[in-house]
Design a protein around this motif. Structure first.
Motif, short mmCIF file in Angstrom:
data_model
loop_
_atom_site.label_atom_id
_atom_site.label_comp_id
_atom_site.label_asym_id
_atom_site.label_seq_id
_atom_site.Cartn_x
_atom_site.Cartn_y
_atom_site.Cartn_z
N ILE A 112 22.18 33.90 62.70
CA ILE A 112 22.74 32.85 61.84
C ILE A 112 23.03 33.45 60.48
O ILE A 112 22.11 33.99 59.85
CB ILE A 112 21.71 31.71 61.67
CG1 ILE A 112 21.18 31.26 63.02
CG2 ILE A 112 22.33 30.55 60.94
CD1 ILE A 112 20.09 30.23 62.91
N ASP A 114 24.53 36.17 59.54
CA ASP A 114 24.19 37.60 59.52
C ASP A 114 22.69 37.88 59.52
O ASP A 114 22.29 38.99 59.17
CB ASP A 114 24.75 38.29 58.26
CG ASP A 114 26.26 38.31 58.30
OD1 ASP A 114 26.86 38.28 57.23
OD2 ASP A 114 26.80 38.34 59.41
N GLN A 115 21.89 36.91 59.83
CA GLN A 115 20.43 37.15 59.87
C GLN A 115 19.95 36.85 61.28
O GLN A 115 20.15 35.73 61.76
CB GLN A 115 19.74 36.24 58.85
CG GLN A 115 18.25 36.21 58.97
CD GLN A 115 17.63 37.49 58.47
OE1 GLN A 115 17.74 37.87 57.32
NE2 GLN A 115 16.98 38.19 59.36
N GLY A 116 19.35 37.82 61.94
CA GLY A 116 18.86 37.59 63.29
C GLY A 116 17.57 36.81 63.24
O GLY A 116 16.66 37.16 62.50
N VAL A 117 17.49 35.74 64.02
CA VAL A 117 16.29 34.90 64.05
C VAL A 117 15.83 34.79 65.50
O VAL A 117 16.65 34.57 66.39
CB VAL A 117 16.59 33.48 63.53
CG1 VAL A 117 15.32 32.68 63.44
CG2 VAL A 117 17.27 33.52 62.20
N GLU A 118 14.52 34.94 65.71
CA GLU A 118 13.97 34.74 67.05
C GLU A 118 12.84 33.74 66.95
O GLU A 118 12.03 33.83 66.03
CB GLU A 118 13.40 36.05 67.59
CG GLU A 118 14.45 37.06 67.91
CD GLU A 118 13.84 38.38 68.33
OE1 GLU A 118 14.60 39.33 68.45
OE2 GLU A 118 12.61 38.44 68.54
#
Lengths: 247, 143
Positions: A112, A114-118
């Motif tokens: 989201i 440019d920030q990867g979120v898991e």
């Protein structure tokens, strides 16, 4: 009546019988048992797993947990006391399913802004309000952790994606996508045979691939002590689960 | 100055000298002294390039390890600045998000944020503590 080329009356040939394909039976044959029902190998009393299964079936009766595999795109709505409207929705690709019994988890990944979120969700957590499958797609591997080291375009999924319509047919389609990676270093050495990854397009030189094969353990697949045959267990558990869910 | 590879972020994108570290360890503990962090708001201090990445020099915590919602002291551009941790690479409790980079928002001593906009997603957990309401007011996306 018919007369053959000889001039004698031909023997009556009945028409071929029509073949009836019963689609309902085909659907029943294809059964899916969620992997968290299968107990792990160990010396624990099976009674513990029986009690856990009863609780899992009870939860499934109230809340529908759809069939999904690693590689599916899911949207999960959870109840959150700190969110506006008290509920939050997260869309992502399932990269891993772990845990057995009530503690079964699945990890959803998305990129989201440019920030990867898991986020690691627990399947049987009462805070989960809805799980929708947006896209059904199996991948070549069981574990997509390498998406962390892949180019971000492979983990981006639109938050307002519409569920892809799909007939209630047979198999789940397998996406044979080969993912392109960022330059090394990676978080894990995915080229090594221990991870057995088929879904990456390795653009490494031949020498590196050969060096990675040095860590291969070809005797592992023939190791008899590691065999765990779950077919009978699965049959028994499937019967239990389907009976519990029918009521 | 767009961040393309979260692994070696600001370091490679800077115009001046580029430092590539010999080895990058995976996430061990969340944010402690000497961790390189990524500033996510649009403050001038956080976004102007510098030949050294912003590093944490102190964590305001009983243990020296900072998680989401902890205040830390950063060394940016030769200055000391307080900051708030909004996301780290280390996996936390289940149902909470785990980010691909250690994110931080610059803050004044009284708790007011330095920047005016935060584009990266912020976890909802931060609303639990009332002292961050001003930071959450400038945030756009939540996770």
């Amino acid at each position: 009546c018919r007369v053959s080329s000889d001039g004698k009356p031909e023997k009556f040939q009945p028409p071929p019988k029509p073949v009836i394909i019963d689609k309902q039976k085909q659907r029943e044959e294809r059964r899916f048992l969620s992997p968290e029902f299968i107990p792990p190998r160990g010396r624990t009393d099976p009674f513990k797993y029986y009690i856990e299964r009863k609780d899992m079936i009870q939860r499934r009766r109230v809340f529908n947990i759809p069939e999904f595999y690693v590689g599916h795109v899911l949207a999960v709505t959870t109840a959150d006391p700190y969110a506006s409207e008290k509920s939050s929705r997260f869309v992502g690709i399932c990269i891993q399913r772990g845990g057995k019994g009530l503690g079964a988890t699945f990890v959803l990944r998305n990129v989201i802004e440019d920030q990867g979120v898991e986020i690691c969700y627990e399947l049987y957590n009462p805070r989960i309000q809805a799980i929708e499958v947006l896209k059904l797609e199996k991948r070549l591997d069981d574990n997509l952790m390498y998406l962390r080291d892949a180019l971000p375009e492979y983990s981006t999924f639109d938050v307002n994606m519409k569920p892809v319509s799909r007939l209630d047919d047979e198999e789940v389609p397998v996406n044979k996508l080969q993912v392109r990676m960022k330059p090394k270093p990676w978080s894990k050495r995915w080229e090594r045979p221990k991870y057995n990854i088929k879904g990456i397009k390795f653009e490494l030189p031949e020498s590196k691939m050969k060096e990675a094969q040095k860590w291969s353990q070809p005797w592992l697949e023939f190791d008899m002590m590691r065999e765990y045959d779950t077919s009978k267990l699965e049959d028994k558990i499937w019967r239990e689960v389907s009976e519990g869910l029918k009521n | 100055r767009s961040v393309s590879h979260p692994h070696l972020p600001f370091i490679l994108s800077l115009l001046a000298l580029s430092f590539s570290p010999a080895s990058v360890t995976g996430a061990c503990r969340a944010i402690q002294k000497l961790t390189r962090v990524r500033v996510v708001d649009n403050s001038a201090l956080g976004n102007t390039p510098y030949h050294r990445p912003p590093k944490c020099i102190h964590v305001y915590n009983k243990t020296g390890v900072g998680k989401v919602g902890d205040k830390i002291l950063l060394a940016i551009k030769g200055e000391k600045k307080k900051a708030l941790i909004v996301g780290h690479k280390m996996p936390g409790p289940t149902m909470t998000p785990r980010f691909d980079s250690n994110n931080v928002v610059l803050i004044e001593d009284n708790g007011n944020p330095t920047g005016t906009r935060i584009k990266t997603p912020i976890p909802y957990i931060l609303r639990q503590r009332g002292e961050f309401s001003k930071v959450l007011a400038i945030a756009r996306n939540f996770v």
